[in-house]
Design an enzyme around this catalytic site. Structure first.
Site, PDB file in Angstrom:
ATOM      1  CD  GLU A  57      17.009 -33.004  -7.289  1.00 27.67           C
ATOM      2  OE1 GLU A  57      15.919 -32.874  -7.413  1.00 27.67           O
ATOM      3  OE2 GLU A  57      17.689 -32.141  -7.800  1.00 27.67           O
ATOM      4  CG  ASP A  72       3.851 -41.147  -7.184  1.00 23.21           C
ATOM      5  OD1 ASP A  72       3.637 -40.204  -7.822  1.00 23.21           O
ATOM      6  OD2 ASP A  72       3.396 -42.235  -7.044  1.00 23.21           O
ATOM      7  CE1 TYR A 113      12.042 -34.185   2.055  1.00 23.34           C
ATOM      8  CE2 TYR A 113       9.633 -34.576   1.693  1.00 23.34           C
ATOM      9  CZ  TYR A 113      10.712 -34.870   2.353  1.00 23.34           C
ATOM     10  OH  TYR A 113      11.005 -35.510   3.340  1.00 23.34           O
ATOM     11  CB  CYS A 130     -22.878 -63.910   6.376  1.00 28.31           C
ATOM     12  SG  CYS A 130     -20.934 -64.210   6.954  1.00 28.31           S
ATOM     13  CB  CYS A 150     -22.449 -67.262   9.926  1.00 27.62           C
ATOM     14  SG  CYS A 150     -23.414 -65.619   9.680  1.00 27.62           S
ATOM     15  CB  CYS A 204     -20.742 -63.843  11.978  1.00 23.27           C
ATOM     16  SG  CYS A 204     -19.705 -64.265  10.641  1.00 23.27           S
TER      17      CYS A 204
HETATM   18  S1  IVH Z   1      12.288 -31.613 -11.822  1.00 22.59           S
HETATM   19  C1  IVH Z   1      11.887 -30.069 -15.859  1.00 22.59           C
HETATM   20  N1  IVH Z   1      12.638 -33.299  -9.612  1.00 22.59           N
HETATM   21  O1  IVH Z   1       8.173 -35.321 -11.844  1.00 22.59           O
HETATM   22  C2  IVH Z   1      11.929 -30.327 -14.656  1.00 22.59           C
HETATM   23  N2  IVH Z   1      10.708 -33.401 -10.760  1.00 22.59           N
HETATM   24  O2  IVH Z   1       7.754 -35.884 -14.752  1.00 22.59           O
HETATM   25  C3  IVH Z   1      10.559 -31.169 -14.006  1.00 22.59           C
HETATM   26  N3  IVH Z   1       9.115 -34.914  -9.652  1.00 22.59           N
HETATM   27  O3  IVH Z   1       6.137 -32.527 -12.666  1.00 22.59           O
HETATM   28  C4  IVH Z   1      10.796 -31.165 -12.490  1.00 22.59           C
HETATM   29  N4  IVH Z   1      10.522 -35.311  -7.974  1.00 22.59           N
HETATM   30  O4  IVH Z   1       6.174 -33.278 -10.122  1.00 22.59           O
HETATM   31  C5  IVH Z   1      12.019 -32.723 -10.458  1.00 22.59           C
HETATM   32  N5  IVH Z   1      13.338 -34.219  -7.523  1.00 22.59           N
HETATM   33  C6  IVH Z   1      12.384 -33.968  -8.565  1.00 22.59           C
HETATM   34  C7  IVH Z   1      11.160 -34.648  -8.713  1.00 22.59           C
HETATM   35  C8  IVH Z   1      10.232 -34.125  -9.773  1.00 22.59           C
HETATM   36  C9  IVH Z   1       9.302 -35.736  -8.746  1.00 22.59           C
HETATM   37  C10 IVH Z   1       8.029 -34.854 -10.519  1.00 22.59           C
HETATM   38  C11 IVH Z   1       7.486 -33.417 -10.743  1.00 22.59           C
HETATM   39  C12 IVH Z   1       7.324 -33.251 -12.171  1.00 22.59           C
HETATM   40  C13 IVH Z   1       7.495 -34.600 -12.804  1.00 22.59           C
HETATM   41  C14 IVH Z   1       8.064 -34.830 -14.206  1.00 22.59           C
END
Ligand code: IVH
Length: 678
Positions: free
Chosen positions: A115, A119, A235, A420, A423, A443
């Site tokens: 997956e 962020d 998501y 500035c 100018c 300017c």
């Molecule tokens: S699984 C033990 N799946 O990454 C399972 N986490 O470093 C942990 N994150 O705190 C979560 N995308 O905020 C999982 N597809 C994804 C993710 C994901 C982002 C973040 C999540 C977690 C951090 C772990």
């Protein structure tokens, strides 16, 4: 059948329809009806609910914004710890992880599920059984320290990709029974982030460093309206029941959540070998820049959940998953100098001139430092080694000073110049503002930037009028303001470098075409401080012509959506300037489009001015204002002799007193509604 029954039936029907279309739009990204038709459904439901307040249900799509601000957040324990992930930074580390996992699992049949690593911030959403055999969103909790988080339910309710209800049919399709828990990531799409930061800059507020911080702030504000305005997305990636994964495989869990109406990232893959995992990683990294949100890697999970127990945990992270992290789009480099860039509004932006460094495949030699406050907050000095980060398509920025024995601190402190650099004009920083400005309206840097802004795609869209051409036009003295563009002739243009007959023809065609663009573009193009794209749209829709806008006084400007006293002042100042008036007359003579489409408004309340005070029984202040304005009335904030009516709700204070003193008529909400309906 009583009207109550008919209304109840229609309300339920509308809720079903709205939920369906919200799912199509926000979860599947595949709308089936126009925005206007959708709004129509919502308005019909709101009208019924207003008429029959007893029919409002807490999970009605109209109830996403719960309204009132709260004191603080309540701490809640998680059903099972919300863990973090161990990282892998190379193909080797990834292979090591897979080898260990396979050994511990004791089977060669191990499958992987890949997956995106989004962020954002992880959240836990709790659903409980509802009356009709469906489920209802009851609680949303932040990760917190992993075992306890904060209850942010009201804020999460404003996120449209989080279902407030799951129908019986959806549960059945997903093979799911309530109660259950969905975990996933809240994030802010890059575009929402950019728009939000542009608005903040226009308003003189400090921009957010990245979408993650902006999302984090939005989830933890005490005012759900603010969360709603930040346009977040959610998501889902875990499905739990009684604190344990609810399916035999992660893949099935994702499919089940999708069937139940949750948004699950379609960019995922099952892999039978680490080679296949690697293939997904390579493809993902290549696609990274084109994604509408930021990701910082790929999460690889063992697909069979039966193996999860066998694999167990190390400290705070499971052994059955790992995060492959992309090379950071950040690097350490030295600040050689701090330069000043003068923008089209005269704003002075300090820019770090860097010792060039490669970040995520691009050479970076400049990074923005935003303003003096930001430089002080970071404690940056010229000569310092700093961390520079580059996000999606965001301009690189300095995020912190790196201070260790290999990187001694710089010695030269930066100070905003008093004059500035372009100018020599005076530089001022207004009380309470973070930005400094060059006061010289002539300017040359301002002129250059304002021409580039005027010609840009989002404004007058004059293709071909880029930096090289603008610089030539300026140095030859052919253009001294935006109106001069419309006087340019073929002969003059032919004398310029690299301008043949064909390119001159094209350019003149582009300039001519720009005259017909909608008024909002021209308003945006004038370069009025604090008037960005959105505000320009509101101004155009409100006044319907440039002349009406120019003639508006402060009170009239304040009636426009999102225009506050500071923006109103800036507009007044702009049009008061004789130079600007002359410029506008020349644009008129050149036959630019000075009229726009005025938003069609009712006329029932035309000519009447209202002041709202206190809490109304059913309408929020904003809703009441909109209704009045849609009917052609005006809403102002202070009571005067010119006020036609004061609409008073509960706990109305000094405005009500003032109305009584001045003999202004006072209405309650019911009387206002009656006026609107008659
Ligand atoms: S699984 C033990 N799946 O990454 C399972 N986490 O470093 C942990 N994150 O705190 C979560 N995308 O905020 C999982 N597809 C994804 C993710 C994901 C982002 C973040 C999540 C977690 C951090 C772990």
């Amino acid at each position: 059948m009583s009207t109550h029954h008919t209304a109840a039936r229609r309300a339920e029907e509308l809720r079903e329809l709205i939920r369906h279309h919200e799912h199509c739009y926000f979860v599947l990204d595949r709308p089936e009806i126009s925005d206007a038709d959708f709004d129509h459904l919502v308005n019909e439901l709101k009208a019924i609910e207003r008429e029959h307040p007893e029919l409002v249900t807490p999970d009605s799509p109209t109830q996403r914004v719960g309204g009132t601000a709260r004191e603080g957040f309540v701490k809640v324990a998680h059903s099972a710890p919300m863990l973090s992930l161990d990282n892998a930074y190379s193909e080797d580390e990834l292979r090591d992880w897979a080898r260990r996992a396979t050994e511990l699992a004791g089977t060669a049949e191990i499958e992987f599920e890949c997956e995106y690593k989004l962020d954002g911030l992880s959240m836990a959403l709790h659903y409980e059984a509802s009356e009709h055999g469906g489920a209802r969103f009851v609680k949303g909790i932040t990760r917190g320290d992993g075992s306890t988080g904060e209850d942010v339910t009201s804020n999460l309710r404003t996120i449209k990709s989080i279902p407030l209800t799951v129908s019986h049919a959806q549960l059945k399709k997903a093979g799911l029974t309530a109660p259950f828990e969905v975990r996933g990531e809240v994030l802010m799409p890059t575009r929402s982030f950019q728009t939000m930061n542009e608005q903040r800059e226009e308003q003189g507020l400090a921009p957010f460093a990245n979408p993650r911080n902006a999302a984090a702030g939005a989830v933890r504000v005490l005012e759900p309206n603010v969360t709603a305005a930040r346009r977040l997305d959610f998501y889902s990636y875990f499905l739990l029941q009684e604190g344990r994964t609810a399916r035999a495989s992660q893949w099935e869990a994702l499919e089940a959540m999708s069937a139940a109406g949750f948004k699950v990232n379609p960019n995922r893959r099952r892999a039978h070998s680490i080679e296949e995992v690697w293939q997904f990683i390579v493809e993902t990294e290549a696609a990274r820049d084109q994604l509408p949100y930021e990701i910082d890697g790929v999460v690889v999970k063992v697909n069979q959940t039966a193996l999860w127990t066998r694999l167990g945990f190390t400290g705070k992270a499971p052994r059955w998953a790992t995060a492959y992290k992309f090379a950071a789009r950040a690097a350490i480099t030295q600040i050689e100098d701090i330069l000043i860039q003068v923008g089209r509004t005269g704003k002075l932006t300090p820019v770090a001139a860097l010792n060039p460094v490669a970040i995520g495949g691009t050479m970076v030699s400049r990074a923005t430092l935003h303003n003096q406050d930001e430089i002080e907050r970071l404690g940056v000095r010229i000569g310092d080694h700093v961390m520079v980060e580059r996000g999606g398509d965001v301009i690189p920025k300095v995020t912190r000073v790196v201070d260790d024995k290999d990187h001694p601190r710089g010695t030269r402190k930066f100070a905003m110049p008093a004059h500035c650099p372009e100018c020599g004009g005076h530089v001022v920083r207004a009380e309470g503002e973070v930005n400094s400005f060059c006061v010289n309206v002539n300017c040359p840097a301002r002129l250059r930037e304002s021409l580039l802004h005027f010609a840009s795609r989002k404004v007058m869209n004059i293709e071909g009028l880029g930096e090289a051409l603008v610089d030539q036009l300026l140095s030859r003295g052919l253009v001294t303001n935006i109106a001069d563009l419309y006087d340019l002739g073929e002969e003059q243009l032919l004398t310029l470098d690299r301008m043949g007959k064909k390119s001159v023809e094209n350019l003149l065609g582009e300039i001519a075409a720009s005259k017909k663009l909608p008024l909002e573009r021209l308003i945006f193009g004038l370069g009025i401080r604090m008037v960005g794209e959105r505000t320009a749209e509101f101004l155009s829709a409100h006044f319907g012509s440039l002349d009406a806008l120019m003639a508006a006084n402060e009170e009239q400007l304040l009636e426009v959506e999102e225009v506050g006293p500071r923006i109103a002042q800036s507009i007044l100042q702009f049009f008061a300037e004789e130079k600007n008036q002359k410029l506008i007359e020349r644009l008129r003579a050149a036959e630019l489009n000075f009229t726009g489409e005025k938003k069609v408004r009712g006329t029932k309340l035309a000519g009447l001015t209202f002041v709202l005070t206190g809490t109304l029984p059913t309408y929020s202040r904003d809703e009441a204002k909109r209704r009045i304005e849609d009917a052609g009335g005006k809403v102002s904030s202070a009571v005067s002799k010119k006020t036609s009516y004061v609409v008073a709700g509960e706990e109305a204070g000094s405005k009500l007193e003032k109305a009584q003193q001045l003999g202004v008529a006072v209405l309650d909400e019911a009387a206002l509604l009656k006026m609107l309906e008659d």
